[in-house]
Design a protein around this motif. Structure first.
Motif, mmCIF file in Angstrom:
data_model
loop_
_atom_site.group_PDB
_atom_site.id
_atom_site.type_symbol
_atom_site.label_atom_id
_atom_site.label_comp_id
_atom_site.label_asym_id
_atom_site.label_seq_id
_atom_site.Cartn_x
_atom_site.Cartn_y
_atom_site.Cartn_z
ATOM 1 N N TYR A 3 0.852 -1.258 -0.184
ATOM 2 C CA TYR A 3 -0.004 -0.060 0.080
ATOM 3 C C TYR A 3 0.835 1.227 -0.010
ATOM 4 O O TYR A 3 0.651 2.269 -0.908
ATOM 5 C CB TYR A 3 -0.689 0.067 1.202
ATOM 6 C CG TYR A 3 -1.617 1.269 1.335
ATOM 7 C CD1 TYR A 3 -2.772 1.743 0.525
ATOM 8 C CD2 TYR A 3 -1.254 2.262 2.411
ATOM 9 C CE1 TYR A 3 -3.254 2.874 0.867
ATOM 10 C CE2 TYR A 3 -1.734 3.568 2.499
ATOM 11 C CZ TYR A 3 -2.847 3.687 1.748
ATOM 12 O OH TYR A 3 -3.445 4.939 1.953
ATOM 13 N N TYR A 4 2.081 1.178 1.035
ATOM 14 C CA TYR A 4 2.800 2.515 0.987
ATOM 15 C C TYR A 4 3.626 2.664 -0.641
ATOM 16 O O TYR A 4 3.546 3.853 -0.865
ATOM 17 C CB TYR A 4 3.969 2.175 1.946
ATOM 18 C CG TYR A 4 3.310 2.064 3.450
ATOM 19 C CD1 TYR A 4 2.332 2.688 3.939
ATOM 20 C CD2 TYR A 4 3.920 1.210 4.209
ATOM 21 C CE1 TYR A 4 1.775 2.761 5.072
ATOM 22 C CE2 TYR A 4 3.558 1.187 5.687
ATOM 23 C CZ TYR A 4 2.369 1.893 5.784
ATOM 24 O OH TYR A 4 1.932 1.673 7.220
ATOM 25 N N LYS A 5 4.047 1.725 -1.225
ATOM 26 C CA LYS A 5 4.533 1.629 -2.285
ATOM 27 C C LYS A 5 3.624 2.266 -3.392
ATOM 28 O O LYS A 5 3.930 2.891 -4.456
ATOM 29 C CB LYS A 5 5.196 0.511 -2.831
ATOM 30 C CG LYS A 5 6.385 0.149 -2.136
ATOM 31 C CD LYS A 5 7.115 -1.015 -2.815
ATOM 32 C CE LYS A 5 8.434 -1.495 -2.000
ATOM 33 N NZ LYS A 5 9.010 -2.679 -2.636
ATOM 34 N N GLY A 6 2.193 1.748 -3.495
ATOM 35 C CA GLY A 6 1.408 2.314 -4.220
ATOM 36 C C GLY A 6 0.655 3.651 -4.081
ATOM 37 O O GLY A 6 0.155 4.338 -5.046
ATOM 38 N N SER A 7 1.246 4.312 -2.865
ATOM 39 C CA SER A 7 0.597 5.652 -2.869
ATOM 40 C C SER A 7 1.463 6.717 -3.597
ATOM 41 O O SER A 7 2.903 6.388 -3.648
ATOM 42 C CB SER A 7 0.483 5.982 -1.257
ATOM 43 O OG SER A 7 1.887 5.948 -0.665
ATOM 44 N N GLY A 8 0.899 7.813 -3.762
ATOM 45 C CA GLY A 8 1.629 8.831 -4.489
ATOM 46 C C GLY A 8 1.661 10.223 -3.830
ATOM 47 O O GLY A 8 0.565 10.292 -2.994
ATOM 48 N N GLY A 9 2.339 11.319 -4.430
ATOM 49 C CA GLY A 9 1.983 12.522 -4.018
ATOM 50 C C GLY A 9 2.463 12.766 -2.452
ATOM 51 O O GLY A 9 3.245 12.266 -1.946
ATOM 52 N N PHE A 10 1.571 13.735 -2.011
ATOM 53 C CA PHE A 10 1.623 14.190 -0.685
ATOM 54 C C PHE A 10 1.566 12.794 0.406
ATOM 55 O O PHE A 10 2.087 12.744 1.474
ATOM 56 C CB PHE A 10 0.720 14.940 -0.130
ATOM 57 C CG PHE A 10 0.757 15.499 1.336
ATOM 58 C CD1 PHE A 10 1.795 16.286 1.839
ATOM 59 C CD2 PHE A 10 -0.266 15.058 2.243
ATOM 60 C CE1 PHE A 10 1.839 16.657 3.028
ATOM 61 C CE2 PHE A 10 -0.180 15.356 3.487
ATOM 62 C CZ PHE A 10 0.812 16.309 3.860
ATOM 63 N N GLN A 11 0.509 12.037 -0.118
ATOM 64 C CA GLN A 11 0.396 10.656 0.717
ATOM 65 C C GLN A 11 1.774 9.589 0.847
ATOM 66 O O GLN A 11 2.125 9.204 1.759
ATOM 67 C CB GLN A 11 -0.684 9.898 0.201
ATOM 68 C CG GLN A 11 -1.047 8.434 1.136
ATOM 69 C CD GLN A 11 -1.807 8.932 2.332
ATOM 70 O OE1 GLN A 11 -2.580 10.268 2.178
ATOM 71 N NE2 GLN A 11 -1.462 8.559 3.603
#
Length: 207
Positions: A94-102
Protein backbone atom coordinates in the motif's frame (compact mmCIF):
# COMPACT_ATOMS: atom_id res chain seq x y z
CA UNK A 1 1.87 -16.17 50.10
CA UNK A 2 1.32 -19.68 48.78
CA UNK A 3 4.06 -22.30 49.16
CA UNK A 4 4.24 -22.53 45.39
CA UNK A 5 5.19 -18.85 45.23
CA UNK A 6 7.92 -18.96 47.87
CA UNK A 7 11.59 -19.94 47.88
CA UNK A 8 12.92 -23.52 48.26
CA UNK A 9 12.88 -23.48 52.11
CA UNK A 10 9.25 -22.32 52.28
CA UNK A 11 8.26 -24.85 49.63
CA UNK A 12 9.97 -27.65 51.56
CA UNK A 13 8.27 -26.58 54.81
CA UNK A 14 4.81 -26.83 53.20
CA UNK A 15 5.66 -30.01 51.33
CA UNK A 16 5.31 -28.39 47.91
CA UNK A 17 7.14 -30.02 44.98
CA UNK A 18 10.35 -28.47 43.73
CA UNK A 19 10.10 -26.15 40.77
CA UNK A 20 11.60 -27.43 37.49
CA UNK A 21 14.95 -25.95 36.46
CA UNK A 22 14.80 -22.52 34.81
CA UNK A 23 15.99 -23.92 31.46
CA UNK A 24 13.24 -26.53 31.51
CA UNK A 25 10.61 -23.88 32.17
CA UNK A 26 11.82 -21.90 29.17
CA UNK A 27 11.93 -24.99 26.94
CA UNK A 28 8.38 -26.03 27.79
CA UNK A 29 6.89 -22.55 27.55
CA UNK A 30 4.38 -22.30 24.72
CA UNK A 31 3.85 -18.58 24.32
CA UNK A 32 2.95 -16.24 21.48
CA UNK A 33 4.34 -12.71 21.58
CA UNK A 34 2.15 -9.99 20.07
CA UNK A 35 4.15 -6.83 19.45
CA UNK A 36 2.48 -3.43 19.84
CA UNK A 37 -0.16 -5.06 22.03
CA UNK A 38 -1.70 -1.73 22.97
CA UNK A 39 -2.71 -1.05 19.34
CA UNK A 40 -6.18 -1.83 17.98
CA UNK A 41 -5.01 -5.01 16.27
CA UNK A 42 -2.88 -6.03 19.23
CA UNK A 43 -5.86 -5.70 21.56
CA UNK A 44 -8.02 -7.66 19.16
CA UNK A 45 -5.45 -10.50 19.25
CA UNK A 46 -5.00 -10.86 22.89
CA UNK A 47 3.50 -4.51 25.04
CA UNK A 48 5.27 -1.92 24.59
CA UNK A 49 8.68 -3.47 23.87
CA UNK A 50 11.10 -0.55 23.99
CA UNK A 51 12.90 -1.88 27.08
CA UNK A 52 15.59 -4.27 25.76
CA UNK A 53 15.99 -6.07 29.09
CA UNK A 54 12.24 -6.66 29.30
CA UNK A 55 12.21 -7.74 25.66
CA UNK A 56 14.97 -10.31 26.17
CA UNK A 57 13.09 -11.87 29.09
CA UNK A 58 9.80 -11.77 27.22
CA UNK A 59 11.19 -13.62 24.21
CA UNK A 60 12.52 -16.55 26.24
CA UNK A 61 10.56 -19.65 25.30
CA UNK A 62 8.33 -17.81 22.81
CA UNK A 63 7.31 -20.16 19.99
CA UNK A 64 5.73 -17.58 17.70
CA UNK A 65 5.70 -13.83 17.11
CA UNK A 66 2.83 -11.82 15.66
CA UNK A 67 3.96 -8.41 14.47
CA UNK A 68 0.83 -6.37 13.83
CA UNK A 69 2.39 -3.03 12.94
CA UNK A 70 5.04 -1.50 10.70
CA UNK A 71 7.48 -0.50 13.44
CA UNK A 72 10.84 -1.96 12.50
CA UNK A 73 10.60 -4.62 15.23
CA UNK A 74 12.65 -7.15 13.26
CA UNK A 75 15.59 -4.83 12.56
CA UNK A 76 17.51 -7.02 15.03
CA UNK A 77 17.27 -10.57 13.68
CA UNK A 78 18.69 -11.93 16.96
CA UNK A 79 15.26 -11.33 18.43
CA UNK A 80 13.95 -14.35 16.54
CA UNK A 81 16.28 -16.83 18.25
CA UNK A 82 14.29 -19.87 19.37
CA UNK A 83 11.12 -18.76 17.56
CA UNK A 84 9.61 -21.27 15.12
CA UNK A 85 6.97 -19.11 13.40
CA UNK A 86 6.66 -15.40 12.60
CA UNK A 87 3.43 -13.78 11.42
CA UNK A 88 3.95 -10.31 9.97
CA UNK A 89 1.28 -7.86 8.83
CA UNK A 90 2.75 -5.53 6.23
CA UNK A 91 1.26 -2.52 4.46
CA UNK A 92 4.38 -2.12 2.31
CA UNK A 93 2.50 -2.72 -0.95
CA UNK A 94 0.00 0.00 0.00
CA UNK A 95 2.79 2.42 0.89
CA UNK A 96 4.54 1.74 -2.42
CA UNK A 97 1.29 2.30 -4.30
CA UNK A 98 0.62 5.70 -2.74
CA UNK A 99 1.72 8.88 -4.48
CA UNK A 100 2.06 12.62 -3.99
CA UNK A 101 1.65 14.00 -0.49
CA UNK A 102 0.45 10.62 0.80
CA UNK A 103 3.73 9.03 -0.29
CA UNK A 104 5.66 11.65 1.69
CA UNK A 105 3.50 11.02 4.75
CA UNK A 106 4.08 7.26 4.46
CA UNK A 107 7.84 7.43 3.77
CA UNK A 108 8.95 6.49 7.31
CA UNK A 109 6.35 3.73 7.64
CA UNK A 110 7.39 2.42 4.22
CA UNK A 111 11.02 2.28 5.30
CA UNK A 112 10.21 0.35 8.48
CA UNK A 113 7.83 -2.04 6.69
CA UNK A 114 10.46 -2.76 4.04
CA UNK A 115 13.05 -3.41 6.75
CA UNK A 116 10.74 -5.79 8.60
CA UNK A 117 9.83 -7.75 5.47
CA UNK A 118 13.46 -8.25 4.49
CA UNK A 119 14.47 -9.21 8.02
CA UNK A 120 11.68 -11.77 8.38
CA UNK A 121 12.32 -13.34 4.97
CA UNK A 122 16.03 -13.76 5.69
CA UNK A 123 15.78 -14.73 9.38
CA UNK A 124 15.76 -18.46 8.69
CA UNK A 125 12.49 -18.91 10.61
CA UNK A 126 9.23 -20.16 9.04
CA UNK A 127 7.13 -17.07 8.38
CA UNK A 128 3.72 -15.95 7.18
CA UNK A 129 3.93 -12.54 5.53
CA UNK A 130 0.47 -11.03 5.09
CA UNK A 131 0.60 -8.06 2.72
CA UNK A 132 -2.56 -6.13 3.42
CA UNK A 133 -4.37 -3.21 1.91
CA UNK A 134 -4.75 -0.06 3.99
CA UNK A 135 -5.70 -1.17 7.50
CA UNK A 136 -8.85 0.60 8.63
CA UNK A 137 -10.69 0.94 11.94
CA UNK A 138 -14.04 -0.14 10.52
CA UNK A 139 -16.37 -3.07 11.29
CA UNK A 140 -15.34 -6.24 9.47
CA UNK A 141 -18.77 -6.66 7.90
CA UNK A 142 -19.11 -9.97 6.04
CA UNK A 143 -15.54 -11.17 6.65
CA UNK A 144 -15.11 -11.42 2.88
CA UNK A 145 -11.78 -11.08 1.11
CA UNK A 146 -9.88 -10.84 -2.15
CA UNK A 147 -6.45 -12.39 -2.67
CA UNK A 148 -5.69 -11.04 -6.14
CA UNK A 149 -2.45 -9.41 -7.17
CA UNK A 150 -2.56 -5.67 -6.62
CA UNK A 151 -5.17 -5.81 -3.86
CA UNK A 152 -2.70 -4.75 -1.19
CA UNK A 153 -1.73 -1.65 -3.18
CA UNK A 154 -5.25 -0.39 -3.84
CA UNK A 155 -7.55 -2.18 -1.40
CA UNK A 156 -8.48 -1.91 2.27
CA UNK A 157 -8.67 -4.40 5.13
CA UNK A 158 -10.43 -3.94 8.44
CA UNK A 159 -8.18 -4.26 11.47
CA UNK A 160 -10.59 -6.79 12.94
CA UNK A 161 -10.15 -9.00 9.89
CA UNK A 162 -6.39 -8.51 10.01
CA UNK A 163 -6.39 -9.82 13.59
CA UNK A 164 -8.36 -12.88 12.46
CA UNK A 165 -5.75 -13.62 9.79
CA UNK A 166 -2.97 -13.41 12.37
CA UNK A 167 -4.67 -15.87 14.71
CA UNK A 168 -5.59 -18.33 11.97
CA UNK A 169 -2.08 -18.17 10.50
CA UNK A 170 -0.69 -19.56 13.77
CA UNK A 171 -2.62 -22.78 13.16
CA UNK A 172 -1.10 -23.27 9.70
CA UNK A 173 2.63 -22.52 9.80
CA UNK A 174 4.47 -23.10 6.50
CA UNK A 175 7.62 -25.20 6.32
CA UNK A 176 9.60 -22.21 5.07
CA UNK A 177 7.63 -19.12 4.12
CA UNK A 178 4.23 -17.95 2.90
CA UNK A 179 3.58 -14.56 1.30
CA UNK A 180 0.18 -13.40 0.08
CA UNK A 181 -1.84 -10.26 -0.50
CA UNK A 182 -5.28 -9.69 0.95
CA UNK A 183 -7.91 -6.97 1.11
CA UNK A 184 -11.61 -7.00 1.85
CA UNK A 185 -13.55 -8.33 -1.13
CA UNK A 186 -16.17 -10.95 -1.99
CA UNK A 187 -14.64 -14.32 -1.05
CA UNK A 188 -15.83 -15.74 2.28
CA UNK A 189 -13.47 -18.13 4.02
CA UNK A 190 -15.41 -20.99 5.60
CA UNK A 191 -12.47 -23.25 6.43
CA UNK A 192 -9.27 -21.46 7.42
CA UNK A 193 -7.10 -24.57 7.43
CA UNK A 194 -8.14 -25.37 3.86
CA UNK A 195 -7.55 -21.77 2.77
CA UNK A 196 -4.09 -21.57 4.29
CA UNK A 197 -3.20 -24.98 2.85
CA UNK A 198 -4.17 -23.67 -0.59
CA UNK A 199 -2.14 -20.50 -0.05
CA UNK A 200 0.88 -22.48 1.07
CA UNK A 201 0.66 -24.73 -1.97
CA UNK A 202 0.40 -21.68 -4.21
CA UNK A 203 -3.21 -22.13 -5.29
CA UNK A 204 -4.50 -18.67 -6.14
CA UNK A 205 -1.69 -16.90 -4.27
CA UNK A 206 -0.16 -13.89 -6.00
CA UNK A 207 2.51 -11.92 -4.22
Amino acid sequence: MRAADGGPKLRKWYGAPDLPPKDEIEETRNAVLVTDGESEIGQSLVGVLNDKTFLTKTLRGVRAIICASDDGFFSDVARTKGVNHIVLLSQLRYYKGSGGFQAIMNSKARELADRDEKAVITAGVPYTLIRTGLLQSVPSGDHAFSFSKGDAAKGNLSKEDAAVFCVEALESPPEEGLIFQVANGEEKVTDWKVKFAALIEGTGVLQ
